[in-house]
Design a protein around this motif. Structure first.
Motif, PDB file in Angstrom:
ATOM      1  N   GLN A  79       0.832  -1.208   0.000  1.00  0.00           N
ATOM      2  CA  GLN A  79       0.000   0.000   0.000  1.00  0.00           C
ATOM      3  C   GLN A  79       0.868   1.260   0.000  1.00  0.00           C
ATOM      4  O   GLN A  79       0.565   2.242  -0.683  1.00  0.00           O
ATOM      5  CB  GLN A  79      -0.934  -0.010   1.211  1.00  0.00           C
ATOM      6  N   ASN A  82       2.359   1.820  -3.442  1.00  0.00           N
ATOM      7  CA  ASN A  82       1.332   2.374  -4.337  1.00  0.00           C
ATOM      8  C   ASN A  82       1.128   3.859  -4.090  1.00  0.00           C
ATOM      9  O   ASN A  82       0.986   4.658  -5.028  1.00  0.00           O
ATOM     10  CB  ASN A  82       0.011   1.624  -4.161  1.00  0.00           C
ATOM     11  N   SER A  83       1.109   4.247  -2.802  1.00  0.00           N
ATOM     12  CA  SER A  83       0.927   5.665  -2.444  1.00  0.00           C
ATOM     13  C   SER A  83       2.100   6.501  -2.951  1.00  0.00           C
ATOM     14  O   SER A  83       1.915   7.612  -3.459  1.00  0.00           O
ATOM     15  CB  SER A  83       0.800   5.810  -0.923  1.00  0.00           C
TER      16      SER A  83
END
Length: 237
Positions: A79, A82-83
């Motif tokens: 995550q 991805n950020s």
């Protein structure tokens, strides 16, 4: 750096010390080498592998490699990656938008200021030509001098801090980056910093940096309002 892609890739693959110890040094080196596209040398990858192997041997995990916590760590890392990629794309779009403005190349010409930093400066300061003087720009940022005097007693000067807090923080970071990169270019901001540090009444580091912020804003205002690129030979030394 826990926000670098190479560190996150390694942490995702080897999120438990047992994963490290199950492989030989050559495999560790190969996986580390392939975890980044920034041209990591084989020797550096091997050094990372040896360090990782040493850390794994000295670790005492309180969960085993099949624990849901290990899977949770891997998910959080995915995550975060991805950020970071999304933010990188937004940064790219911000730079492309800023490049449409005439002042972009002017500010970018100052040694030590890159494309993203230029875009951030424009984002915080807005239309620099609307400030009639650099003093107005200083007041907007909040680094204009505030003096206290009572009778014959004069207290130490401080900055106002009533302006744009984000711009103030950004400029502090920009000046620090300019000073750190001094080996790669000539910049009168660096000269001014060391002048303040070496004069008879030596200025503290933070005071000198704030003074350099003032000098940088003055430079930006002059260059933008006159539509001129930075020239070290023409700058005040």
């Amino acid at each position: 750096n826990r926000y670098s892609i190479i560190a996150l890739n390694i942490a995702e693959i080897y999120s438990h010390p047992d994963f490290v110890q199950q492989e030989d040094i050559d495999t560790l080196t190969s996986n580390i080498f392939e975890s980044t596209d920034k041209g990591l040398s084989t020797q550096k990858a091997e050094n990372y592998a040896l360090k990782l192997y040493k850390l794994a041997r000295e670790s005492y995990p309180n969960v085993n490699q099949t624990s849901f916590l290990v899977k949770k760590v891997q998910l959080l890392i995915q995550q975060l990656k991805n950020s970071i990629q999304q933010l990188s794309q937004l940064d790219k779009e911000m730079v492309e938008l800023s490049q449409q403005l005439e002042c972009f190349e002017v500010i970018r010409s100052i040694p030590g200021i890159g494309e993203l930093t230029t875009a951030m400066i424009i984002g915080e300061l807005g239309d620099i030509t609307k400030f009639k003087s650099n003093k107005q720009l200083n007041a907007y940022v909040g680094i204009d001098i505030k003096r206290y005097q009572s009778g014959n007693t004069q207290y130490r000067d401080t900055i106002n801090k009533r302006g744009n807090k984000k711009a103030r923080r950004l400029l502090f970071w920009v000046v620090m980056n300019i000073i750190r990169g001094q080996r790669h270019y000539d910049n009168h901001i660096i000269d001014y910093y060391y002048k303040l540090k070496k004069q008879p009444n030596e200025k503290p580091h933070k005071t000198a940096v704030v003074a350099c912020m003032n000098r940088l804003l003055k430079t930006i205002h002059y260059l933008v309002t006159n539509n001129r690129l930075y020239d070290y030979q023409m700058s005040p030394h």
